[in-house]
Design an enzyme around this catalytic site. Structure first.
Site, PDB file in Angstrom:
ATOM      1  N   ASN A   9      -0.234  12.044  -0.753  1.00 42.65           N
ATOM      2  CA  ASN A   9      -0.857  11.226  -0.185  1.00 42.65           C
ATOM      3  C   ASN A   9      -1.668  12.035   0.998  1.00 42.65           C
ATOM      4  O   ASN A   9      -1.695  11.775   1.661  1.00 42.65           O
ATOM      5  CB  ASN A   9      -0.192  10.146   0.283  1.00 42.65           C
ATOM      6  CG  ASN A   9      -1.959   9.559   1.085  1.00 42.65           C
ATOM      7  OD1 ASN A   9      -2.784   9.571   0.696  1.00 42.65           O
ATOM      8  ND2 ASN A   9      -1.157   8.516   2.005  1.00 42.65           N
ATOM      9  N   LYS A  11      -4.565  11.493   1.813  1.00 45.00           N
ATOM     10  CA  LYS A  11      -5.601  11.480   2.491  1.00 45.00           C
ATOM     11  C   LYS A  11      -7.328  11.573   3.321  1.00 45.00           C
ATOM     12  O   LYS A  11      -7.605  12.081   1.247  1.00 45.00           O
ATOM     13  CB  LYS A  11      -4.668  10.763   4.314  1.00 45.00           C
ATOM     14  CG  LYS A  11      -3.342  11.176   3.812  1.00 45.00           C
ATOM     15  CD  LYS A  11      -3.075  10.617   5.156  1.00 45.00           C
ATOM     16  CE  LYS A  11      -1.225  10.852   5.152  1.00 45.00           C
ATOM     17  NZ  LYS A  11      -0.351  10.721   6.708  1.00 45.00           N
ATOM     18  N   HIS A  97      -0.864   0.950   3.726  1.00 45.95           N
ATOM     19  CA  HIS A  97      -0.060   2.474   3.958  1.00 45.95           C
ATOM     20  C   HIS A  97      -0.577   1.360   5.944  1.00 45.95           C
ATOM     21  O   HIS A  97      -1.133   1.209   6.001  1.00 45.95           O
ATOM     22  CB  HIS A  97      -1.578   3.509   3.952  1.00 45.95           C
ATOM     23  CG  HIS A  97      -0.441   4.736   4.424  1.00 45.95           C
ATOM     24  ND1 HIS A  97      -0.655   5.544   5.911  1.00 45.95           N
ATOM     25  CD2 HIS A  97       0.120   6.031   4.400  1.00 45.95           C
ATOM     26  CE1 HIS A  97      -0.409   6.842   5.763  1.00 45.95           C
ATOM     27  NE2 HIS A  97      -0.016   6.690   5.279  1.00 45.95           N
ATOM     28  N   GLU A  99      -1.752   3.612   8.442  1.00 41.92           N
ATOM     29  CA  GLU A  99      -2.451   3.869   8.744  1.00 41.92           C
ATOM     30  C   GLU A  99      -3.681   2.717   8.183  1.00 41.92           C
ATOM     31  O   GLU A  99      -5.397   2.478   9.061  1.00 41.92           O
ATOM     32  CB  GLU A  99      -2.962   5.173   7.596  1.00 41.92           C
ATOM     33  CG  GLU A  99      -2.638   6.596   8.497  1.00 41.92           C
ATOM     34  CD  GLU A  99      -2.481   7.541   8.031  1.00 41.92           C
ATOM     35  OE1 GLU A  99      -1.698   8.776   7.972  1.00 41.92           O
ATOM     36  OE2 GLU A  99      -3.035   8.104   6.497  1.00 41.92           O
ATOM     37  N   GLU A 169       7.753   4.016   5.787  1.00 37.37           N
ATOM     38  CA  GLU A 169       7.494   4.313   6.521  1.00 37.37           C
ATOM     39  C   GLU A 169       7.236   4.539   7.968  1.00 37.37           C
ATOM     40  O   GLU A 169       7.161   3.140   8.258  1.00 37.37           O
ATOM     41  CB  GLU A 169       5.549   4.580   6.138  1.00 37.37           C
ATOM     42  CG  GLU A 169       4.967   5.012   5.273  1.00 37.37           C
ATOM     43  CD  GLU A 169       3.914   4.518   5.031  1.00 37.37           C
ATOM     44  OE1 GLU A 169       2.765   5.493   4.935  1.00 37.37           O
ATOM     45  OE2 GLU A 169       3.075   3.386   5.623  1.00 37.37           O
ATOM     46  N   GLY A 175       3.208  12.583  10.060  1.00 38.67           N
ATOM     47  CA  GLY A 175       2.351  13.497  11.217  1.00 38.67           C
ATOM     48  C   GLY A 175       2.898  13.555  12.181  1.00 38.67           C
ATOM     49  O   GLY A 175       2.077  14.504  12.985  1.00 38.67           O
ATOM     50  N   SER A 215       6.985  12.576   7.463  1.00 35.45           N
ATOM     51  CA  SER A 215       7.226  14.101   7.851  1.00 35.45           C
ATOM     52  C   SER A 215       8.444  14.699   6.993  1.00 35.45           C
ATOM     53  O   SER A 215       9.517  15.239   7.504  1.00 35.45           O
ATOM     54  CB  SER A 215       7.525  14.315   9.652  1.00 35.45           C
ATOM     55  OG  SER A 215       6.227  13.609  10.243  1.00 35.45           O
TER      56      SER A 215
END
Length: 252
Positions: A9, A11, A97, A99, A169, A175, A215
């Site tokens: 991904n 992003k 996702h 985010e 996730e 991140g 990560s």
């Protein structure tokens, strides 16, 4: 037999030139690999999809979209429909996702609509979910994950699951450099497979690929991917360089 998947991904990163260069490097590096049961997917930003598709069209590398709107068309400035994606030749879209949930207010109800729209247009869905650090510390992580999966996917018929890929996730590990231990990943993935089996049947559960996203890097991928119920990864930062991404593809 369910597939192993390494999905990158990208992003909101990479210009069109940078995207085509990265895609070309990935294509060049995977062409001689023996990937009998492994899919390689990359997900550039919307504006770079067409050019990346051109680079990958004669290779085993698949291209996915990072998101889509639930409506067929209309006055939704800046949004992209499922039909627009399929018109490019895309077959896969990432939905839910963390985010998108956190920054853009995507609820379980919205995501259920998006899933339906994607499946109605013959798009495969990589469906993301996971708990934040507070939920993990409170021991509420299993409840959060179960709720997100049930609300987003459990309205589907069993036959629809052939077009579903799950991506766990742990939000606290995205991140941040923090990673769920291989044992924590396996524990959650086994739990996920069990609730799918309880809702549908063991065959559906055994056939759905469950990816880990949090990560993953060349240093930890091999151990994480070796776990029984971990079928690959949804990769963020490590997908932005060809050498690190390819090392993940080789981690099975």
């Amino acid at each position: 037999m369910r597939k192993q998947i390494v999905a990158g991904n990208w992003k909101m990163n990479k210009t069109v030139q940078e995207s085509t260069q990265l895609a070309d490097e990935i294509v060049s590096n995977v062409k001689d690999l023996s990937l009998n049961n492994t899919r390689v997917i990359i997900a550039p930003t919307f504006v770079n999809l067409s050019e990346v598709i051109k680079v990958t069209e004669s290779s085993i590398v698949e291209v996915a979209a990072q998101n889509m709107h639930q409506a067929k068309s209309g006055a939704y400035t800046g949004e992209i429909s499922a039909e627009m994606l399929t018109s490019l030749g895309l077959k896969t879209v990432i939905l839910g996702h963390s985010e998108r949930r956190e920054y853009f207010g995507e609820t379980d109800a919205i995501l259920a609509e998006k899933v339906d729209a994607a499946l109605a247009n013959d798009l495969e869905v990589i469906f993301c979910f996971g708990e934040v650090l507070e939920d993990r510390k409170a021991g509420n992580h299993f409840n959060v994950v179960e709720s997100q999966i049930k609300n987003g996917l459990f309205h589907l018929e069993a036959t629809a699951w052939k077009n579903i890929v799950l991506a766990y996730e742990p939000v606290w590990a995205i991140g941040t450099g923090e990673t769920a231990s291989p044992e924590q990943a396996q524990e959650m993935h086994a739990f996920i497979r069990k609730i799918v089996a309880d809702k549908y049947n063991q065959e559906v559960a055994d056939n759905v690929s469950i990816l880990y996203g949090g990560s993953v890097n060349p240093g930890n991928a091999k151990e994480i991917f070796s776990k029984q119920d971990v079928d690959g990864g949804l990769i963020g930062g490590a997908a932005l360089k060809a050498d690190s991404f390819i090392s993940l593809v080789k981690s099975f």
